[in-house]
Design a protein around this motif. Structure first.
Motif, short mmCIF file in Angstrom:
data_model
loop_
_atom_site.label_atom_id
_atom_site.label_comp_id
_atom_site.label_asym_id
_atom_site.label_seq_id
_atom_site.Cartn_x
_atom_site.Cartn_y
_atom_site.Cartn_z
N ALA A 133 0.41 -0.80 0.24
CA ALA A 133 0.15 0.19 0.60
C ALA A 133 0.99 1.04 -0.19
N PHE A 137 0.30 5.04 -1.45
CA PHE A 137 -0.06 6.07 -0.31
C PHE A 137 1.16 6.22 0.23
N ASP A 139 1.55 8.66 2.59
CA ASP A 139 1.12 9.32 4.21
C ASP A 139 0.98 7.72 4.75
N ALA A 140 1.98 7.18 5.60
CA ALA A 140 0.93 6.23 6.55
C ALA A 140 1.47 6.96 8.00
N GLU A 141 0.30 6.36 9.30
CA GLU A 141 0.53 6.36 10.41
C GLU A 141 0.74 4.82 10.71
N VAL A 191 4.61 6.65 14.55
CA VAL A 191 3.72 5.64 15.32
C VAL A 191 3.52 5.97 16.41
N LEU A 206 -2.43 3.28 9.24
CA LEU A 206 -3.50 4.46 7.95
C LEU A 206 -3.21 4.03 6.79
N GLY A 208 -3.50 7.79 4.06
CA GLY A 208 -4.04 8.64 3.37
C GLY A 208 -4.21 8.51 2.17
N GLY A 209 -5.11 9.09 1.11
CA GLY A 209 -4.55 9.78 0.17
C GLY A 209 -6.33 10.64 0.43
N LEU A 213 -9.27 6.88 2.45
CA LEU A 213 -8.21 6.58 3.81
C LEU A 213 -7.85 4.83 3.13
N LEU A 214 -7.28 3.94 3.96
CA LEU A 214 -7.20 2.34 3.46
C LEU A 214 -6.42 2.03 5.38
N THR A 215 -6.87 0.85 6.39
CA THR A 215 -6.35 1.06 7.10
C THR A 215 -6.52 -0.66 7.20
N LEU B 196 -3.33 12.72 8.30
CA LEU B 196 -3.72 12.24 7.08
C LEU B 196 -4.20 12.86 6.06
N PRO B 197 -4.25 12.86 4.89
CA PRO B 197 -4.85 13.26 3.83
C PRO B 197 -6.36 12.03 3.96
N GLY B 198 -7.66 12.85 3.19
CA GLY B 198 -8.30 11.54 3.25
C GLY B 198 -9.00 11.81 5.20
N SER D 122 -7.92 2.92 -2.89
CA SER D 122 -7.82 2.44 -1.81
C SER D 122 -8.61 0.88 -1.70
N LEU D 125 -7.36 -1.51 -3.69
CA LEU D 125 -6.32 -2.84 -2.80
C LEU D 125 -7.13 -3.53 -1.93
N PHE D 129 -5.72 -7.70 -1.56
CA PHE D 129 -5.18 -8.64 -0.25
C PHE D 129 -6.32 -8.68 0.11
N ARG D 217 -9.93 -2.26 5.91
CA ARG D 217 -11.48 -0.77 5.46
C ARG D 217 -10.75 -0.40 4.73
N GLN D 218 -11.46 0.17 4.27
CA GLN D 218 -11.74 1.11 3.26
C GLN D 218 -12.92 2.49 3.30
N ASP D 219 -12.14 3.37 3.19
CA ASP D 219 -13.33 4.99 3.59
C ASP D 219 -13.50 5.98 1.76
N THR D 228 -6.96 9.87 -7.63
CA THR D 228 -5.14 8.77 -7.71
C THR D 228 -5.20 7.79 -8.51
#
Lengths: 251, 251, 251, 251
Positions: A133, A137, A139-141, A191, A206, A208-209, A213-215, B196-198, D122, D125, D129, D217-219, D228
């Motif tokens: 991912a 993306f 941008d991740a946390e 983190v 997480l 973010g785009g 969002l993808l989690t 995060l973006p999104g 998202s 993906l 996954f 999960r995706q939002d 994107t």
């Protein structure tokens, strides 16, 4: 039928592995290896399981599963490789040099094997998916959640995940405000560590785009989860042609 | 039927409030108040809505909803109180002294009113529930999630929630490891900020006890959510007998 | 100091309660009650804990905690009330008629007590908060998550939560599409049940309003969580002046 | 530099694509295609963007992005293939037969292209996954969350995800109780649909194994997320050597 020998069969992980292997239709527990065990330790095991206590005992098996001590594990792995038995080393603590020596011996013996720091399949898949991912993306946390008694933060797995994300991403993340509320900065991946009674072991990444969002999250409820990974490794280790590190190598 | 006057009817919040109030069967928009407006600004409004531009215009209404500027809001509130109209002040920025003066005037006039820093009902309920849960679960952490452009961290709402939890709990939380991964320490409540973006605007409170967790989360998707709070305040403000602060006072 | 007697001290919940009560500074375990126990069953207990085996033994205690069988529990509660000991009945299965009789006896004796179907504090708080939120957000859905072996769906707690939401809300929820993907319809609250290995016991309530969401979730990781509720009941039962049902009565 | 032509540049998706392409350093918008447009429609565009209105106009571009109507899209794709321009067809509604014909033409022309039913990265993906995780965790459930106005349930994406999981898994899932609370059964994957005001578009897949869970999960917060995916397709379409279906083909 995969013939299995288990070293460290009296410890917690070893006992669980004995139980699990015996329940599989495609596996046979042929022996346990322990220089300090006696037949008195074998009462829970079927009669046709051999007890190997010395080098000369070691004969025929396909896979060697090792949950011993860091002192024993290196020697055991050498023994397995010498006898053409694929080692799966779940024992932690081998030095980088020991790992390299074993890898060299496996190459010489044309034998596949696996050193596995983490048998948790959901955690290993989370790390694999997170790397993929991160290519899309940047941008991740990461947020990890553990019991309040855990003395360190963040967890080793969370740090490892952050490093993998940073290595995999192809663009720099967007700049954000930095202060203590923003967590530990590991290679530009924030983190966060939550510590509360009632928590077990959980990790969440997480991404973010723009507008989405993808989690990815994994929860480890108890150690029974590790057995899924042990079985996967046992079934796949013969497909490797060198000694590799990480359960993801057989995914 | 609740007769409503709206001050600041040309701004974004004011326009939304006009629309919302007009859609209610139990409310009637009787007037808008704006010293700088002319009839040309009234084209979108029904003919029976009055335009009040000076003090002397102000006559009969039950509730005064104010989304103006900090300069206008104090004067408007004085005006409302003088005319026995319950003020709901959504305008932010009144000083503590201004708030106290208005509260004193409302006491003298025996009139209820409401100063509302946050009309988001889910956020207000989250804070109310968090205070209650903290009485039983002293171990709590807050995670808030906002868009990467937000320049500060943690959010004001998250900090306020942490303070309320600390004030409400009756036992000290269990000690845990402290470092940057553990977030900002606000009254011994760790607060984590994700950027995060999104992301839109989200807040989560986790309470941990022996063998259990309680989580309260709110998500604000857009500002339409504030109208739920405006309506609630409008319907309940007459039940108050002083000028209070916070939407929770009418819950 | 609260003097406690525990009935059913040899069962799982009873043993856990004995342990927990003994660890509290403000409680003293004065006796255990069991007609079938002998001193041989007391070896794990301190010397100053009495064994009560008959009605005539029962003397002085403040609180009677009962984790016995449905056959014994009614009789025990009568006994406790007769001796002025506040009963906390954790035993399940009393009939509505038995409950009413006990409540009548407690009224006559001017004695408070508690029948507790669920000692899980996070679950009890979730239900309390859900009722309150439903007053403002009539649109709600419940998702519960349990292990795949659970033979029924939805869980009793999820159904009870749905009923409470329906009873509490003041407006009808918005109409939505109805089919099997939309879950069980309990009083117009959709209830969804997830059944997967790895899950423990989790319940989530989502409330939706214009532009916002409020989510309340609880996770029960193990039965140690029930002890928090037992202690809460023990400390608060004396503040009641009748025999009530539900841990929420002492929140 | 990738030279791009956009068909349907006056629609919502087309306009967003024009804006997005123009902001990329490695792309150049060389033309827009629309038989019904005039130069009056070009005022928002730079002078060096051509307006193509007929087949004979179509000359040189690398990539053809199509957000038109189902009537126009087939013809446009034929045109693009004839001129050696890689088509990216975001227009929905092509019949299976039309898709096969276009795929045949692309093979003949040795040209790569992409038909994209869903540009949400998202979501794509998540599906990728989920297929991979299903190989290791046969027990899975899908929960999707949408606004209460959505007239169908479950969503097409959720159904598609369930089908992919069922196709990918190598073992049967464990049997569980079946009733309406357990959702729609799609190839033995329970799918639950939540419908509430305040929700946008969210999808969650839970995988359960012994003692562990994996959740993806995706939002989708707004349609800006689709850009994107458009950019990804534009950058990668030239690496394909046939006309494929699905954004995952360029992941």
């Amino acid at each position: 039928m995969i013939n299995v020998v288990i070293a460290g069969f009296r410890g917690a992980m070893g006992q669980a592995t004995v139980q699990t292997v015996r329940n599989q239709a495609d596996m046979k527990l042929v022996a346990v290896f322990d220089p300090h065990a006696t037949t008195a330790d074998m009462t829970q095991l079927p009669d046709d399981v051999a007890l190997w206590t010395t080098d000369v005992d070691v004969t025929a098996a396909d896979v060697w599963i090792d949950f011993t001590t860091v002192e024993a594990a290196y020697h055991n792995a050498v023994l397995a490789i010498q006898h053409g038995i694929h080692p799966i080393i779940g024992t932690s603590g081998l030095t980088p040099q020991q790992q390299q020596e074993l890898q060299q011996q496996a190459v010489t013996a044309h034998l596949g094997g696996l050193i596995v720091p983490n048998f948790g399949l959901s955690a290993v898949l989370l790390m694999k998916f997170a790397q993929e991912a991160a290519q899309y993306f940047p941008d991740a946390e990461v947020i990890e959640y553990h019991h309040g008694d855990k003395p360190d933060a963040p967890s080793g797995t969370a740090s490892a995940t952050a490093h993998l994300i940073a290595k995999s991403r192809q663009n720099a993340p967007q700049p954000t405000v930095h202060n203590e509320a923003r967590g530990a900065d590991i290679d530009d991946v924030p983190v966060h560590a939550v510590r509360l009674p009632g928590l077990l072991a959980h990790e969440e990444v997480l991404f973010g785009g723009s507008g989405e969002l993808l989690t990815i999250r994994q929860d480890t409820m108890d150690r029974s989860s590790f057995m899924t990974g042990v079985l996967l490794a046992t079934r796949k280790v013969a497909t490797l042609n060198e000694l590799q590190i990480g359960l993801d190598k057989v995914l």
